[in-house]
Design a protein around this motif. Structure first.
Motif, PDB file in Angstrom:
ATOM      1  N   GLY A 145       8.997   6.552   1.497  1.00 55.90           N
ATOM      2  CA  GLY A 145      10.089   5.594   1.587  1.00 55.90           C
ATOM      3  C   GLY A 145      10.367   5.027   0.001  1.00 55.90           C
ATOM      4  N   TYR A 146       9.151   5.287  -0.795  1.00 53.48           N
ATOM      5  CA  TYR A 146       9.292   4.774  -1.947  1.00 53.48           C
ATOM      6  C   TYR A 146       9.219   5.697  -3.270  1.00 53.48           C
ATOM      7  CZ  TYR A 146       8.384   0.184   0.068  1.00 53.48           C
ATOM      8  OH  TYR A 146       8.573  -0.932   0.983  1.00 53.48           O
ATOM      9  N   MET A 147       9.580   7.035  -3.041  1.00 54.25           N
ATOM     10  CA  MET A 147       8.980   8.187  -3.690  1.00 54.25           C
ATOM     11  C   MET A 147      10.114   8.103  -4.902  1.00 54.25           C
ATOM     12  SD  MET A 147       6.466   9.972  -4.037  1.00 54.25           S
ATOM     13  CE  MET A 147       6.251  10.921  -5.466  1.00 54.25           C
ATOM     14  N   VAL A 148      11.470   8.055  -4.730  1.00 54.22           N
ATOM     15  CA  VAL A 148      12.502   8.102  -5.655  1.00 54.22           C
ATOM     16  C   VAL A 148      12.331   6.878  -6.697  1.00 54.22           C
ATOM     17  CG1 VAL A 148      14.972   7.619  -6.203  1.00 54.22           C
ATOM     18  CG2 VAL A 148      14.294   9.046  -4.294  1.00 54.22           C
ATOM     19  N   ASP A 149      11.770   5.526  -6.360  1.00 51.49           N
ATOM     20  CA  ASP A 149      11.532   4.547  -7.181  1.00 51.49           C
ATOM     21  C   ASP A 149      10.252   4.712  -7.823  1.00 51.49           C
ATOM     22  OD1 ASP A 149      13.877   2.904  -6.484  1.00 51.49           O
ATOM     23  OD2 ASP A 149      12.943   2.413  -4.552  1.00 51.49           O
ATOM     24  N   ALA A 150       9.320   5.379  -7.240  1.00 49.13           N
ATOM     25  CA  ALA A 150       7.935   5.718  -7.948  1.00 49.13           C
ATOM     26  C   ALA A 150       8.444   6.671  -9.185  1.00 49.13           C
ATOM     27  CB  ALA A 150       7.153   6.045  -7.134  1.00 49.13           C
ATOM     28  N   MET A 151       8.840   7.713  -8.733  1.00 50.68           N
ATOM     29  CA  MET A 151       9.402   8.849  -9.638  1.00 50.68           C
ATOM     30  C   MET A 151      10.062   8.081 -10.693  1.00 50.68           C
ATOM     31  SD  MET A 151       7.954  11.902  -8.795  1.00 50.68           S
ATOM     32  CE  MET A 151       8.862  12.771  -9.994  1.00 50.68           C
TER      33      MET A 151
ATOM     34  N   ILE B 107       0.714   6.473  -6.830  1.00 46.00           N
ATOM     35  CA  ILE B 107      -0.213   7.519  -7.155  1.00 46.00           C
ATOM     36  C   ILE B 107       0.343   9.013  -7.067  1.00 46.00           C
ATOM     37  CG2 ILE B 107      -2.228   8.552  -6.049  1.00 46.00           C
ATOM     38  CD1 ILE B 107      -2.775   5.592  -5.053  1.00 46.00           C
ATOM     39  N   GLU B 108       1.485   9.350  -5.985  1.00 44.76           N
ATOM     40  CA  GLU B 108       1.700  10.777  -5.819  1.00 44.76           C
ATOM     41  C   GLU B 108       2.747  11.149  -6.861  1.00 44.76           C
ATOM     42  OE1 GLU B 108       3.201  12.196  -2.183  1.00 44.76           O
ATOM     43  OE2 GLU B 108       1.790  11.390  -0.925  1.00 44.76           O
ATOM     44  N   ALA B 109       3.477  10.176  -7.479  1.00 43.73           N
ATOM     45  CA  ALA B 109       4.583  10.299  -8.616  1.00 43.73           C
ATOM     46  C   ALA B 109       3.856  10.320  -9.802  1.00 43.73           C
ATOM     47  CB  ALA B 109       5.473   9.043  -8.650  1.00 43.73           C
ATOM     48  N   GLY B 110       2.571   9.849 -10.091  1.00 41.55           N
ATOM     49  CA  GLY B 110       2.082   9.964 -11.271  1.00 41.55           C
ATOM     50  C   GLY B 110       1.146  11.421 -11.325  1.00 41.55           C
ATOM     51  N   GLY B 111       1.021  12.066 -10.400  1.00 43.62           N
ATOM     52  CA  GLY B 111       0.176  13.375 -10.211  1.00 43.62           C
ATOM     53  C   GLY B 111       1.267  14.688 -10.202  1.00 43.62           C
ATOM     54  N   ILE B 112       2.757  14.324  -9.964  1.00 46.92           N
ATOM     55  CA  ILE B 112       3.711  15.540 -10.228  1.00 46.92           C
ATOM     56  C   ILE B 112       3.565  16.419 -11.386  1.00 46.92           C
ATOM     57  CG2 ILE B 112       6.044  16.166  -9.994  1.00 46.92           C
ATOM     58  CD1 ILE B 112       5.253  14.759  -7.500  1.00 46.92           C
ATOM     59  N   PHE B 113       3.363  15.931 -12.132  1.00 51.88           N
ATOM     60  CA  PHE B 113       3.255  17.020 -13.505  1.00 51.88           C
ATOM     61  C   PHE B 113       1.841  17.158 -14.107  1.00 51.88           C
ATOM     62  CE2 PHE B 113       7.251  14.842 -13.697  1.00 51.88           C
ATOM     63  CZ  PHE B 113       8.228  16.060 -13.364  1.00 51.88           C
TER      64      PHE B 113
ATOM     65  N   ALA C 142       0.778  -1.263   0.104  1.00 50.36           N
ATOM     66  CA  ALA C 142       0.051   0.018   0.114  1.00 50.36           C
ATOM     67  C   ALA C 142       0.661   1.389   0.002  1.00 50.36           C
ATOM     68  CB  ALA C 142      -0.919   0.123   1.078  1.00 50.36           C
ATOM     69  N   ASN C 143       1.910   1.205   0.816  1.00 43.45           N
ATOM     70  CA  ASN C 143       2.935   2.318   0.649  1.00 43.45           C
ATOM     71  C   ASN C 143       3.578   2.568  -0.799  1.00 43.45           C
ATOM     72  OD1 ASN C 143       2.827   3.374   3.314  1.00 43.45           O
ATOM     73  ND2 ASN C 143       4.369   1.847   4.068  1.00 43.45           N
ATOM     74  N   GLN C 144       3.926   1.568  -1.365  1.00 35.95           N
ATOM     75  CA  GLN C 144       4.335   1.631  -2.787  1.00 35.95           C
ATOM     76  C   GLN C 144       3.102   2.002  -3.683  1.00 35.95           C
ATOM     77  OE1 GLN C 144       5.658  -2.523  -3.487  1.00 35.95           O
ATOM     78  NE2 GLN C 144       7.599  -2.156  -2.746  1.00 35.95           N
ATOM     79  N   THR C 145       2.063   1.630  -3.381  1.00 30.71           N
ATOM     80  CA  THR C 145       0.966   2.218  -4.124  1.00 30.71           C
ATOM     81  C   THR C 145       0.811   3.648  -4.027  1.00 30.71           C
ATOM     82  OG1 THR C 145      -0.261   0.059  -4.398  1.00 30.71           O
ATOM     83  CG2 THR C 145      -1.680   1.903  -4.832  1.00 30.71           C
ATOM     84  N   MET C 146       0.761   3.983  -2.814  1.00 27.67           N
ATOM     85  CA  MET C 146       0.850   5.726  -2.733  1.00 27.67           C
ATOM     86  C   MET C 146       1.904   6.519  -3.312  1.00 27.67           C
ATOM     87  SD  MET C 146      -0.672   6.020   1.275  1.00 27.67           S
ATOM     88  CE  MET C 146      -0.021   4.615   2.072  1.00 27.67           C
ATOM     89  N   ALA C 147       2.956   5.851  -3.356  1.00 27.52           N
ATOM     90  CA  ALA C 147       4.288   6.488  -4.018  1.00 27.52           C
ATOM     91  C   ALA C 147       3.697   6.656  -5.345  1.00 27.52           C
ATOM     92  CB  ALA C 147       5.527   5.886  -3.502  1.00 27.52           C
TER      93      ALA C 147
END
Length: 121
Positions: A94-100, A44-50, A37-42
């Motif tokens: 914790g997963y934001m870099v990988d998600a980006m 979701i957030e990364a997909g909305g950056i731009f 779920a933490n990975q999924t949240m990352a």
């Protein structure tokens, strides 16, 4: 309706535990699902950056809420079954870099790239 979907989620998690075999305990399945779920949240957030679309941001926030509710249910079940509670807080940090990296690859049309393999995050 919300209650039924939450109960269904827990049933599916318990069924997944049985399907994954005896090598993984119910507590491990709960912990892995919490981490997922933490990975999924990352993601979701990364997909909305731009993306500056208000309706899509609303959808992302609802998706984040659903992941956090799932984590809350998991923590309740973990406590009930005597499992160790997660030390990692709920969220995407914790997963934001990988998600980006994955979001960038998806923008380039490489959704199946190694950067998007969550097992490697």
């Amino acid at each position: 309706m919300f209650r039924n979907s939450c109960l269904m989620s827990l049933v599916l998690i318990a069924q997944s535990a049985a399907a994954w075999g005896a090598d993984e305990t119910l507590c491990e399945v709960y912990a892995n699902t919490y981490d997922g779920a933490n990975q999924t949240m990352a993601s979701i957030e990364a997909g909305g950056i731009f993306d500056d679309s208000a309706p899509r941001e609303t959808m992302r926030q609802l998706q984040m809420l659903n992941e956090r509710l799932l984590q809350l249910l998991l923590m309740q079940q973990m406590e009930y079954h005597g499992c160790d509670l997660p030390k990692i807080p709920s969220g995407a940090i914790g997963y934001m870099v990988d998600a980006m990296k994955c979001a960038n690859e998806r923008l380039l049309g490489n959704g199946e790239s190694p950067e998007c393999d969550r097992e490697e995050w």
